[in-house]
Write an enzyme that holds these catalytic residues in place. Structure first.
Site, PDB file in Angstrom:
ATOM      1  N   ASP A  32      -3.294  -3.391   0.227  1.00 36.41           N
ATOM      2  CA  ASP A  32      -2.178  -3.360   1.161  1.00 36.41           C
ATOM      3  C   ASP A  32      -2.711  -3.920   2.472  1.00 36.41           C
ATOM      4  O   ASP A  32      -3.512  -3.280   3.146  1.00 36.41           O
ATOM      5  CB  ASP A  32      -1.711  -1.905   1.320  1.00 36.41           C
ATOM      6  CG  ASP A  32      -0.639  -1.744   2.395  1.00 36.41           C
ATOM      7  OD1 ASP A  32      -0.354  -2.715   3.126  1.00 36.41           O
ATOM      8  OD2 ASP A  32      -0.102  -0.628   2.512  1.00 36.41           O
ATOM      9  N   HIS A  79       6.328   0.376   4.982  1.00 38.74           N
ATOM     10  CA  HIS A  79       5.411   0.349   3.838  1.00 38.74           C
ATOM     11  C   HIS A  79       6.121  -0.071   2.551  1.00 38.74           C
ATOM     12  O   HIS A  79       5.682   0.259   1.456  1.00 38.74           O
ATOM     13  CB  HIS A  79       4.767   1.720   3.634  1.00 38.74           C
ATOM     14  CG  HIS A  79       3.755   2.085   4.695  1.00 38.74           C
ATOM     15  ND1 HIS A  79       2.455   1.648   4.644  1.00 38.74           N
ATOM     16  CD2 HIS A  79       3.858   2.846   5.806  1.00 38.74           C
ATOM     17  CE1 HIS A  79       1.785   2.132   5.699  1.00 38.74           C
ATOM     18  NE2 HIS A  79       2.616   2.858   6.416  1.00 38.74           N
ATOM     19  N   ASP A 115       1.776  -3.526  -1.808  1.00 41.36           N
ATOM     20  CA  ASP A 115       0.458  -3.970  -2.277  1.00 41.36           C
ATOM     21  C   ASP A 115       0.514  -5.358  -2.898  1.00 41.36           C
ATOM     22  O   ASP A 115       1.362  -5.631  -3.751  1.00 41.36           O
ATOM     23  CB  ASP A 115      -0.082  -2.996  -3.328  1.00 41.36           C
ATOM     24  CG  ASP A 115      -0.346  -1.647  -2.716  1.00 41.36           C
ATOM     25  OD1 ASP A 115      -1.293  -1.547  -1.929  1.00 41.36           O
ATOM     26  OD2 ASP A 115       0.430  -0.710  -2.983  1.00 41.36           O
ATOM     27  N   GLY A 167     -20.210  -8.659  -0.560  1.00 42.58           N
ATOM     28  CA  GLY A 167     -20.229  -9.340  -1.855  1.00 42.58           C
ATOM     29  C   GLY A 167     -19.654  -8.522  -2.997  1.00 42.58           C
ATOM     30  O   GLY A 167     -19.473  -9.038  -4.087  1.00 42.58           O
ATOM     31  N   TYR A 184     -10.390  12.439   3.363  1.00 41.78           N
ATOM     32  CA  TYR A 184      -9.884  11.527   2.345  1.00 41.78           C
ATOM     33  C   TYR A 184      -8.739  10.703   2.925  1.00 41.78           C
ATOM     34  O   TYR A 184      -7.766  11.243   3.421  1.00 41.78           O
ATOM     35  CB  TYR A 184      -9.418  12.354   1.151  1.00 41.78           C
ATOM     36  CG  TYR A 184      -8.691  11.565   0.105  1.00 41.78           C
ATOM     37  CD1 TYR A 184      -9.067  10.278  -0.207  1.00 41.78           C
ATOM     38  CD2 TYR A 184      -7.639  12.131  -0.586  1.00 41.78           C
ATOM     39  CE1 TYR A 184      -8.417   9.568  -1.172  1.00 41.78           C
ATOM     40  CE2 TYR A 184      -6.972  11.429  -1.560  1.00 41.78           C
ATOM     41  CZ  TYR A 184      -7.356  10.144  -1.849  1.00 41.78           C
ATOM     42  OH  TYR A 184      -6.692   9.446  -2.804  1.00 41.78           O
ATOM     43  N   LYS A 208      -4.171   6.456  -0.616  1.00 39.70           N
ATOM     44  CA  LYS A 208      -3.809   6.957  -1.942  1.00 39.70           C
ATOM     45  C   LYS A 208      -4.125   5.923  -3.012  1.00 39.70           C
ATOM     46  O   LYS A 208      -3.874   6.139  -4.173  1.00 39.70           O
ATOM     47  CB  LYS A 208      -2.329   7.340  -1.975  1.00 39.70           C
ATOM     48  CG  LYS A 208      -2.033   8.649  -1.252  1.00 39.70           C
ATOM     49  CD  LYS A 208      -2.585   9.857  -2.002  1.00 39.70           C
ATOM     50  CE  LYS A 208      -2.417  11.105  -1.175  1.00 39.70           C
ATOM     51  NZ  LYS A 208      -3.306  12.181  -1.572  1.00 39.70           N
ATOM     52  N   ASP A 256      -3.018   3.469  -4.686  1.00 42.99           N
ATOM     53  CA  ASP A 256      -2.024   2.656  -5.388  1.00 42.99           C
ATOM     54  C   ASP A 256      -2.665   1.854  -6.520  1.00 42.99           C
ATOM     55  O   ASP A 256      -2.930   0.652  -6.398  1.00 42.99           O
ATOM     56  CB  ASP A 256      -1.301   1.731  -4.390  1.00 42.99           C
ATOM     57  CG  ASP A 256      -0.585   2.543  -3.319  1.00 42.99           C
ATOM     58  OD1 ASP A 256      -0.226   3.696  -3.594  1.00 42.99           O
ATOM     59  OD2 ASP A 256      -0.405   2.022  -2.213  1.00 42.99           O
ATOM     60  N   GLN A 311      -2.736  -4.329 -29.485  1.00 38.68           N
ATOM     61  CA  GLN A 311      -2.471  -4.846 -30.854  1.00 38.68           C
ATOM     62  C   GLN A 311      -3.720  -5.029 -31.710  1.00 38.68           C
ATOM     63  O   GLN A 311      -4.820  -5.084 -31.209  1.00 38.68           O
ATOM     64  CB  GLN A 311      -1.723  -6.196 -30.780  1.00 38.68           C
ATOM     65  CG  GLN A 311      -0.445  -6.203 -29.981  1.00 38.68           C
ATOM     66  CD  GLN A 311       0.735  -5.490 -30.613  1.00 38.68           C
ATOM     67  OE1 GLN A 311       1.633  -5.052 -29.931  1.00 38.68           O
ATOM     68  NE2 GLN A 311       0.743  -5.348 -31.924  1.00 38.68           N
ATOM     69  N   ASP A 338      10.223   6.581   1.404  1.00 39.75           N
ATOM     70  CA  ASP A 338       9.051   5.732   1.111  1.00 39.75           C
ATOM     71  C   ASP A 338       8.649   5.792  -0.358  1.00 39.75           C
ATOM     72  O   ASP A 338       7.458   5.800  -0.689  1.00 39.75           O
ATOM     73  CB  ASP A 338       7.844   6.127   1.979  1.00 39.75           C
ATOM     74  CG  ASP A 338       7.994   5.683   3.433  1.00 39.75           C
ATOM     75  OD1 ASP A 338       9.025   5.092   3.793  1.00 39.75           O
ATOM     76  OD2 ASP A 338       7.050   5.956   4.218  1.00 39.75           O
ATOM     77  N   TYR A 351      -1.884  13.470   5.173  1.00 40.66           N
ATOM     78  CA  TYR A 351      -1.642  13.755   6.592  1.00 40.66           C
ATOM     79  C   TYR A 351      -1.637  15.270   6.742  1.00 40.66           C
ATOM     80  O   TYR A 351      -1.057  15.956   5.905  1.00 40.66           O
ATOM     81  CB  TYR A 351      -0.227  13.320   7.034  1.00 40.66           C
ATOM     82  CG  TYR A 351       0.026  11.851   7.169  1.00 40.66           C
ATOM     83  CD1 TYR A 351      -0.144  10.978   6.105  1.00 40.66           C
ATOM     84  CD2 TYR A 351       0.512  11.340   8.372  1.00 40.66           C
ATOM     85  CE1 TYR A 351       0.148   9.641   6.227  1.00 40.66           C
ATOM     86  CE2 TYR A 351       0.809   9.995   8.506  1.00 40.66           C
ATOM     87  CZ  TYR A 351       0.623   9.139   7.429  1.00 40.66           C
ATOM     88  OH  TYR A 351       0.928   7.818   7.548  1.00 40.66           O
TER      89      TYR A 351
HETATM   90  C1  F6R Z   1       2.723   6.380   1.627  1.00 38.61           C
HETATM   91  C2  F6R Z   1       2.914   5.522   2.784  1.00 38.61           C
HETATM   92  C3  F6R Z   1       3.993   5.840   3.751  1.00 38.61           C
HETATM   93  C4  F6R Z   1       3.417   6.201   5.128  1.00 38.61           C
HETATM   94  C5  F6R Z   1       4.540   6.614   6.092  1.00 38.61           C
HETATM   95  C6  F6R Z   1       4.034   6.931   7.475  1.00 38.61           C
HETATM   96  O1  F6R Z   1       1.630   5.971   0.872  1.00 38.61           O
HETATM   97  O2  F6R Z   1       2.221   4.549   2.959  1.00 38.61           O
HETATM   98  O3  F6R Z   1       4.820   6.870   3.265  1.00 38.61           O
HETATM   99  O4  F6R Z   1       2.488   7.234   4.983  1.00 38.61           O
HETATM  100  O5  F6R Z   1       5.492   5.583   6.199  1.00 38.61           O
HETATM  101  O6  F6R Z   1       3.309   5.855   7.925  1.00 38.61           O
HETATM  102  P1  F6R Z   1       2.710   5.740   9.409  1.00 38.61           P
HETATM  103  O7  F6R Z   1       1.866   6.948   9.622  1.00 38.61           O
HETATM  104  O8  F6R Z   1       1.924   4.471   9.336  1.00 38.61           O
HETATM  105  O9  F6R Z   1       3.885   5.671  10.320  1.00 38.61           O
HETATM  106 MG    MG Z   2       1.206   0.585   3.226  1.00 36.18          MG
HETATM  107 MG    MG Z   3       0.948   0.785  -1.236  1.00 37.20          MG
END
Ligand code: F6R
Ligand code: MG
Ligand code: MG
Length: 362
Positions: A13, A20, A54, A104, A228, A231, A233, A241, A286, A347
């Site tokens: 991403d 997003h 992504d 690399g 951490y 996520k 993705d 086959q 989202d 978060y």
């Molecule tokens: C989930 C994701 C979105 C963001 C959300 C808040 O993987 O990417 O749900 O977490 O839009 O984003 P910010 O903190 O960048 O405003």
């Molecule tokens: Mg994103």
């Molecule tokens: Mg993503």
């Protein structure tokens, strides 16, 4: 250089359009151009696509896995896309390129990667799954069903070439150690781990003769400043086959959407919706998390395809069911089990709120 083919799928991403939700077409064009120009001497073929925010690069070549040239090419491609993202002020431009000092190998640098090297069979059907708004553990349940559940994969019962089962290589994301289970013999031991997809994830699946058949973009957790982040993705490659699960057996687990972690702020459970490429646009809260499946036939490394496999209307009911689950679970708002447990949220305000209230706890 090897006579074998390597199939490498990279994802990152590097800027969302809008928020997003998706990727700007100019960024996809830039990826295409970069791979055409800089990849012409080392790639056999490539395909550029996206799911949600992504960018996914599907590359074929003969450089083997962990090739410095191939990883550098993918890194440069994502960097060029980032430049476009910065110019258009896309959201979170460059967010998955964690370091300026590329060494690399892309592992641990932010982008995700699944790759495998194999002798191309006389006919080589592969399915590439790509998901957004979820984590690598999302593949645990479908991989278990595809390679170990006879109620999903009838080939395990009636195909003499599959009857001996498969081996699963499982990664402990915290300890960064792998363990291999031979199935069906060790199924019950394995399920103790696969049932905890937040910590244990399937990295690879092999035939009993040691041939690779599935590889996921599973890596050690991104620990940044002790916390951490991201996520991930994930992406997943599955060969199909002729002694391996049929394409239909590989897709079948997604006919019944399972709950995965991710969705809004990477901090919620939601259903993983199987969608066609055109619906890979997660916007509601989202999300909800979604997955596409692109099918290719390899022809001496050339990617013949893709077929957009979840475009089949037979997955419509899975989509409707997933939307019902989404309506239901959204009602819980900030309560578990929609919101993730405290230690799994991407978060959290908890430490700050705790600090503020610490004297009021009696
Ligand atoms: C989930 C994701 C979105 C963001 C959300 C808040 O993987 O990417 O749900 O977490 O839009 O984003 P910010 O903190 O960048 O405003
Ligand atoms: Mg994103
Ligand atoms: Mg993503």
């Amino acid at each position: 250089m090897s006579s074998k083919i390597t199939l490498s799928v990279f994802k990152a991403d590097v800027g969302g359009f809008v928020g997003h939700g998706s990727v700007h077409p100019d960024m996809l064009l830039k990826a295409q151009e970069t791979l055409e120009e800089e990849g012409k001497d080392i790639l056999i073929d490539f395909h550029v696509t996206h799911v949600g925010d992504d960018i996914n690069l599907v590359l074929t070549h003969r450089q083997g896995v962990d090739s410095k040239d191939i990883h550098t090419l993918a890194w440069n491609t994502f960097q060029n896309c980032t430049e476009v993202a910065i110019e258009l002020k896309m959201y979170g431009a460059g967010q998955d390129l964690l370091s300026d000092a590329f060494s690399g190998n892309i592992k641990g640098m932010g982008p995700g990667i699944a790759e495998m090297e194999f002798e191309e069979r006389p006919s080589e059907p592969v399915v590439i799954f790509m998901a957004d708004k979820t984590e690598p553990g999302a593949w645990n349940l479908p991989l278990y069903k595809i390679f170990a559940d006879p109620f999903n994969t009838i080939g395990l019962v009636i195909d003499p070439k599959m009857h001996s089962g498969f081996s699963f290589e499982v990664l402990d994301l915290i300890e960064d150690k792998t363990v291999t289970f031979s199935c069906p013999e060790e199924l019950y031991d394995m399920l103790v781990f696969l049932g905890a997809p937040n910590r244990f994830v399937v990295k690879n699946v092999f035939t009993k003769t040691g041939e690779i058949t599935a590889a996921s973009s599973t890596q050690k957790m991104n620990q940044l400043a002790g916390r951490y982040v991201g996520k991930d993705d994930p992406v997943l490659i599955v060969r199909c086959q002729n002694g391996l699960p049929a394409v239909g057996e590989v897709l079948e687990p997604f006919a019944n959407p399972h709950l995965v972690t991710g969705w809004m702020r990477g901090s919620h459970f939601g259903p993983l919706i199987p969608v066609s490429q055109k619906d890979a646009l997660p916007t509601r809260f989202d999300g909800p998390p979604r997955v596409i499946a692109l099918g290719f036939q390899l022809a001496n490394g050339r990617l013949i395809g893709p077929q957009d496999l979840f475009a089949d209307m037979a997955f419509d009911r899975a989509r409707h069911k997933a939307l019902e689950i989404a309506d239901y679970i959204r009602q819980l708002g900030p309560f578990e089990p929609h919101r993730l447990p405290l230690d799994e949220m991407e978060y959290t305000t908890m430490p700050k709120v705790m600090e503020k209230l610490k004297d009021r706890f009696k």
